[in-house]
Design a protein around this motif. Structure first.
Motif, PDB file in Angstrom:
ATOM      1  N   ASP A 263       0.824  -1.213   0.000  1.00 23.48           N
ATOM      2  CA  ASP A 263       0.000   0.000   0.000  1.00 23.48           C
ATOM      3  C   ASP A 263       0.853   1.257   0.000  1.00 23.48           C
ATOM      4  O   ASP A 263       0.319   2.364  -0.134  1.00 23.48           O
ATOM      5  CB  ASP A 263      -0.963   0.008   1.198  1.00 23.48           C
ATOM      6  CG  ASP A 263      -0.240  -0.118   2.530  1.00 23.48           C
ATOM      7  OD1 ASP A 263       0.391  -1.163   2.754  1.00 23.48           O
ATOM      8  OD2 ASP A 263      -0.292   0.827   3.342  1.00 23.48           O
ATOM      9  N   ASN A 264       2.182   1.103   0.119  1.00 24.81           N
ATOM     10  CA  ASN A 264       3.101   2.244   0.027  1.00 24.81           C
ATOM     11  C   ASN A 264       3.826   2.304  -1.304  1.00 24.81           C
ATOM     12  O   ASN A 264       4.761   3.097  -1.451  1.00 24.81           O
ATOM     13  CB  ASN A 264       4.159   2.165   1.144  1.00 24.81           C
ATOM     14  CG  ASN A 264       3.562   2.357   2.522  1.00 24.81           C
ATOM     15  OD1 ASN A 264       2.509   2.969   2.663  1.00 24.81           O
ATOM     16  ND2 ASN A 264       4.217   1.835   3.531  1.00 24.81           N
ATOM     17  N   MET A 265       3.421   1.470  -2.260  1.00 26.01           N
ATOM     18  CA  MET A 265       4.091   1.395  -3.556  1.00 26.01           C
ATOM     19  C   MET A 265       3.243   2.059  -4.624  1.00 26.01           C
ATOM     20  O   MET A 265       2.181   1.542  -5.009  1.00 26.01           O
ATOM     21  CB  MET A 265       4.337  -0.069  -3.942  1.00 26.01           C
ATOM     22  CG  MET A 265       5.408  -0.773  -3.131  1.00 26.01           C
ATOM     23  SD  MET A 265       7.053  -0.145  -3.459  1.00 26.01           S
ATOM     24  CE  MET A 265       7.306   0.882  -1.996  1.00 26.01           C
ATOM     25  N   ASN A 266       3.694   3.184  -5.109  1.00 30.10           N
ATOM     26  CA  ASN A 266       2.992   3.949  -6.126  1.00 30.10           C
ATOM     27  C   ASN A 266       3.364   3.407  -7.506  1.00 30.10           C
ATOM     28  O   ASN A 266       4.546   3.321  -7.838  1.00 30.10           O
ATOM     29  CB  ASN A 266       3.389   5.421  -6.004  1.00 30.10           C
ATOM     30  CG  ASN A 266       2.484   6.353  -6.752  1.00 30.10           C
ATOM     31  OD1 ASN A 266       1.868   5.967  -7.740  1.00 30.10           O
ATOM     32  ND2 ASN A 266       2.412   7.589  -6.301  1.00 30.10           N
ATOM     33  N   VAL A 267       2.387   3.046  -8.335  1.00 25.45           N
ATOM     34  CA  VAL A 267       2.697   2.463  -9.645  1.00 25.45           C
ATOM     35  C   VAL A 267       3.287   3.489 -10.607  1.00 25.45           C
ATOM     36  O   VAL A 267       3.795   3.117 -11.668  1.00 25.45           O
ATOM     37  CB  VAL A 267       1.456   1.778 -10.283  1.00 25.45           C
ATOM     38  CG1 VAL A 267       0.978   0.634  -9.411  1.00 25.45           C
ATOM     39  CG2 VAL A 267       0.345   2.781 -10.549  1.00 25.45           C
ATOM     40  N   SER A 268       3.266   4.760 -10.245  1.00 23.57           N
ATOM     41  CA  SER A 268       3.961   5.768 -11.044  1.00 23.57           C
ATOM     42  C   SER A 268       5.473   5.698 -10.833  1.00 23.57           C
ATOM     43  O   SER A 268       6.221   6.369 -11.540  1.00 23.57           O
ATOM     44  CB  SER A 268       3.453   7.171 -10.687  1.00 23.57           C
ATOM     45  OG  SER A 268       3.815   7.508  -9.360  1.00 23.57           O
ATOM     46  N   GLY A 269       5.929   4.906  -9.866  1.00 25.52           N
ATOM     47  CA  GLY A 269       7.352   4.746  -9.617  1.00 25.52           C
ATOM     48  C   GLY A 269       7.949   5.805  -8.720  1.00 25.52           C
ATOM     49  O   GLY A 269       9.168   5.891  -8.587  1.00 25.52           O
ATOM     50  N   GLU A 270       7.108   6.601  -8.065  1.00 25.32           N
ATOM     51  CA  GLU A 270       7.592   7.638  -7.166  1.00 25.32           C
ATOM     52  C   GLU A 270       7.739   7.111  -5.747  1.00 25.32           C
ATOM     53  O   GLU A 270       6.876   6.395  -5.243  1.00 25.32           O
ATOM     54  CB  GLU A 270       6.625   8.822  -7.144  1.00 25.32           C
ATOM     55  CG  GLU A 270       6.562   9.585  -8.433  1.00 25.32           C
ATOM     56  CD  GLU A 270       5.319  10.445  -8.511  1.00 25.32           C
ATOM     57  OE1 GLU A 270       5.467  11.677  -8.510  1.00 25.32           O
ATOM     58  OE2 GLU A 270       4.214   9.894  -8.568  1.00 25.32           O
ATOM     59  N   SER A 271       8.803   7.518  -5.113  1.00 23.89           N
ATOM     60  CA  SER A 271       8.965   7.287  -3.682  1.00 23.89           C
ATOM     61  C   SER A 271       8.007   8.223  -2.950  1.00 23.89           C
ATOM     62  O   SER A 271       7.962   9.418  -3.226  1.00 23.89           O
ATOM     63  CB  SER A 271      10.420   7.571  -3.295  1.00 23.89           C
ATOM     64  OG  SER A 271      10.631   7.437  -1.920  1.00 23.89           O
ATOM     65  N   PHE A 272       7.239   7.672  -2.012  1.00 17.97           N
ATOM     66  CA  PHE A 272       6.332   8.546  -1.257  1.00 17.97           C
ATOM     67  C   PHE A 272       5.937   7.854   0.048  1.00 17.97           C
ATOM     68  O   PHE A 272       6.429   6.781   0.369  1.00 17.97           O
ATOM     69  CB  PHE A 272       5.099   8.919  -2.097  1.00 17.97           C
ATOM     70  CG  PHE A 272       3.970   7.921  -2.100  1.00 17.97           C
ATOM     71  CD1 PHE A 272       2.675   8.326  -1.806  1.00 17.97           C
ATOM     72  CD2 PHE A 272       4.187   6.588  -2.397  1.00 17.97           C
ATOM     73  CE1 PHE A 272       1.620   7.416  -1.822  1.00 17.97           C
ATOM     74  CE2 PHE A 272       3.137   5.678  -2.412  1.00 17.97           C
ATOM     75  CZ  PHE A 272       1.847   6.092  -2.123  1.00 17.97           C
ATOM     76  N   ASP A 273       5.076   8.492   0.813  1.00 15.37           N
ATOM     77  CA  ASP A 273       4.550   7.935   2.062  1.00 15.37           C
ATOM     78  C   ASP A 273       5.669   7.714   3.073  1.00 15.37           C
ATOM     79  O   ASP A 273       5.950   6.591   3.490  1.00 15.37           O
ATOM     80  CB  ASP A 273       3.803   6.631   1.772  1.00 15.37           C
ATOM     81  CG  ASP A 273       2.512   6.546   2.587  1.00 15.37           C
ATOM     82  OD1 ASP A 273       2.284   7.451   3.412  1.00 15.37           O
ATOM     83  OD2 ASP A 273       1.750   5.593   2.403  1.00 15.37           O
ATOM     84  N   TYR A 274       6.298   8.817   3.491  1.00 11.57           N
ATOM     85  CA  TYR A 274       7.489   8.738   4.335  1.00 11.57           C
ATOM     86  C   TYR A 274       7.118   8.642   5.810  1.00 11.57           C
ATOM     87  O   TYR A 274       6.352   9.444   6.322  1.00 11.57           O
ATOM     88  CB  TYR A 274       8.383   9.959   4.082  1.00 11.57           C
ATOM     89  CG  TYR A 274       8.874  10.003   2.663  1.00 11.57           C
ATOM     90  CD1 TYR A 274       9.898   9.171   2.237  1.00 11.57           C
ATOM     91  CD2 TYR A 274       8.285  10.853   1.722  1.00 11.57           C
ATOM     92  CE1 TYR A 274      10.341   9.189   0.921  1.00 11.57           C
ATOM     93  CE2 TYR A 274       8.724  10.875   0.404  1.00 11.57           C
ATOM     94  CZ  TYR A 274       9.749  10.036   0.023  1.00 11.57           C
ATOM     95  OH  TYR A 274      10.174  10.053  -1.281  1.00 11.57           O
ATOM     96  N   GLY A 275       7.689   7.647   6.464  1.00 12.82           N
ATOM     97  CA  GLY A 275       7.482   7.459   7.894  1.00 12.82           C
ATOM     98  C   GLY A 275       8.802   7.413   8.636  1.00 12.82           C
ATOM     99  O   GLY A 275       9.440   8.440   8.859  1.00 12.82           O
ATOM    100  N   PRO A 276       9.295   6.204   8.982  1.00  4.24           N
ATOM    101  CA  PRO A 276      10.517   6.103   9.799  1.00  4.24           C
ATOM    102  C   PRO A 276      11.807   6.063   8.997  1.00  4.24           C
ATOM    103  O   PRO A 276      12.740   5.331   9.335  1.00  4.24           O
ATOM    104  CB  PRO A 276      10.292   4.777  10.533  1.00  4.24           C
ATOM    105  CG  PRO A 276       9.555   3.941   9.541  1.00  4.24           C
ATOM    106  CD  PRO A 276       8.628   4.897   8.822  1.00  4.24           C
ATOM    107  N   TRP A 277      11.896   6.821   7.916  1.00  7.55           N
ATOM    108  CA  TRP A 277      13.060   6.776   7.025  1.00  7.55           C
ATOM    109  C   TRP A 277      14.349   7.148   7.750  1.00  7.55           C
ATOM    110  O   TRP A 277      14.346   7.834   8.772  1.00  7.55           O
ATOM    111  CB  TRP A 277      12.860   7.703   5.835  1.00  7.55           C
ATOM    112  CG  TRP A 277      12.598   9.141   6.199  1.00  7.55           C
ATOM    113  CD1 TRP A 277      11.385   9.762   6.331  1.00  7.55           C
ATOM    114  CD2 TRP A 277      13.586  10.146   6.509  1.00  7.55           C
ATOM    115  NE1 TRP A 277      11.551  11.067   6.685  1.00  7.55           N
ATOM    116  CE2 TRP A 277      12.891  11.342   6.807  1.00  7.55           C
ATOM    117  CE3 TRP A 277      14.967  10.161   6.557  1.00  7.55           C
ATOM    118  CZ2 TRP A 277      13.529  12.531   7.155  1.00  7.55           C
ATOM    119  CZ3 TRP A 277      15.629  11.336   6.902  1.00  7.55           C
ATOM    120  CH2 TRP A 277      14.906  12.506   7.195  1.00  7.55           C
TER     121      TRP A 277
END
Length: 461
Positions: A263-277
């Protein structure tokens, strides 16, 4: 969104509205007691025709969420499922965010404005639908540095402090609250497709495939790919290519996302949904970002494996539309695509000319060994050896690097002792004066330094 921002007039376009009856739930934003603009992305607001908004207009649209002209009449909380640490969860969806607007940029690309911390939705479960101010600050920092390092990432567009006291287990509480708006190509996740498979909604799956192909255009499959003319197969190839490249970009950036659920994987290939990075303090394949990742499932060195596994879940979902063979063919391309992207990204960040895939792959192996043996931070490693520079005592690494010619343009940054970095101690240093005295100067300085790094590195490969 790998292209540089370019000024464009405001162009509302809402193709997601046609999918909304089965893809999303209309929701109301929270009514916040306060609205103080803390960050406004002055690089990207012009790209979607919103750079001329005054502060009152900015607050009206990005804290109160009044609809933008000709845009979505009401925010949409998207529905999806997902594997969370490899356990399937059908009780997911946008729990503290929504898609607020869709616009075209100057190149005609569709971009979404989505939120984080904008209030309760039907998918909030037991959560409060809010975002801490520290979480918003961390997301701005992460997206700015990832963009500078050539990673395909969502852009933090706006942060507005909202005046509520929040209680969190991982922050001193009560803590300050905020609402964040991100700009990205879209918010269609692998988990969005998993939900449609779970519900056996074949027609909707076909509609979603067509939407993604139209709004996130990509390359065509190889000539020898079976079923290459089928829409589902074309999309599978594109997502495999994008996520293989994204995994390589994270690795060369020394970045650990932390929570690589479907559910954190965008099919547009963008990194997103940042939490404990986290950024790596030193080169360690076993380094984890999330304190709750007890098995190291999403450790730094396992990120490519995680994205490959997630692509396999997309293939399973697309079996609703096509046969397994062409999907497996696409999935099996991931490994080589990842290795090729890793080589391209690595020599780009070092500022050297490629000597071909085999030579570049060998160079990476020597570089990784050098970083492990010396304990040098990856940020400092790439900075110190920019344009193929080496020092006495670099041993095998210096010998390997000597075969390469410099590439790219010079910049005063490369003569400085250390580069910008966001290891955890630096993030806490930036946050501390905000928490203690509402002093944003360290944050503002960090953003300027990060953008200077991006200018020095230049466009990614």
């Amino acid at each position: 969104m790998r292209a540089e921002p370019q000024a464009s007039p405001y162009q509302a376009d809402t193709p997601i509205a046609a999918l909304a009856p089965w893809l999303a739930d209309p929701v109301r934003p929270a009514d916040f007691p306060q609205a103080i603009v803390r960050f406004r992305n002055d690089r990207w607001d012009q790209s979607v025709g919103l750079g001329d908004l005054d502060e009152a207009g900015w607050i009206r649209h990005f804290a109160r969420f009044d609809a933008l002209p000709g845009n979505l009449p009401q925010p949409l909380a998207l529905r999806y499922h997902g594997h969370q640490f490899r356990t399937y969860n059908p009780d997911l969806g946008d729990g503290r965010g929504f898609t607020f607007a869709q616009l075209r940029d100057g190149a005609g690309r569709l971009l979404d404005l989505g939120t984080k911390g904008s209030g309760l939705t039907p998918w909030s479960r037991t959560a409060d639908g809010r975002l801490t101010l520290k979480g918003a600050v961390r997301e701005v920092l992460a997206t700015e540095l990832l963009e500078a390092l050539g990673v395909n990432t969502s852009k933090s567009f706006s942060v507005i402090e909202t005046g509520e006291d929040l209680w969190r287990q991982d922050e001193p509480s009560p803590t300050r609250s905020a609402v964040l708006v991100r700009l990205s190509h879209g918010h269609i996740r692998i988990g969005t497709f998993q939900r449609l498979l779970y519900l056996e909604e074949r027609e909707h799956m076909a509609e979603l495939v067509d939407y993604c192909l139209a709004q996130f255009p990509g390359s065509v499959p190889p000539d020898d790919a079976p079923g290459r003319s089928e829409p589902a197969v074309r999309l599978m190839h594109q997502v495999v290519e994008r996520l293989a490249r994204l995994a390589a970009e994270w690795m060369v950036a020394g970045f650990v996302h932390g929570v690589l659920n479907t559910d954190n994987m965008n099919v547009s290939g963008e990194s997103f949904d940042y939490g404990p990075w986290r950024w790596l303090p030193q080169w360690d394949p076993g380094f984890t970002a999330a304190y709750f990742d007890h098995q190291g499932l999403y450790a730094f060195g396992r990120q490519a494996e995680a994205l490959h596994w997630n692509c396999a879940q997309l293939a399973v979902s697309l079996r609703l539309l096509t046969e397994a063979e062409p999907l497996i063919f696409a999935l099996n391309r991931f490994g080589m695509l990842y290795q090729q992207a890793l080589a391209r990204q690595f020599v780009w960040r070092l500022g050297i000319e490629s000597r071909g895939f085999d030579a570049d792959a060998a160079l990476i192996a020597v570089a990784e060994r050098h970083m492990r043996e010396t304990g040098i931070a990856p940020d400092l490693f790439f900075h110190r050896h920019r344009f193929g520079r080496s020092e006495t005592g670099d041993g095998d690494w210096a010998a390997a690097l000597a075969a390469y010619r410099p590439s790219g343009t010079d910049h005063p940054l490369w003569a400085e002792t250390v580069p910008p970095s966001l290891v955890i101690a630096e993030v806490e240093r930036i946050w501390a004066p905000i928490a203690a005295a509402d002093d944003w100067s360290a944050f503002t300085t960090a953003i300027a330094q990060i953008r200077r790094l991006g200018a020095a590195l230049g466009p990614p490969p």
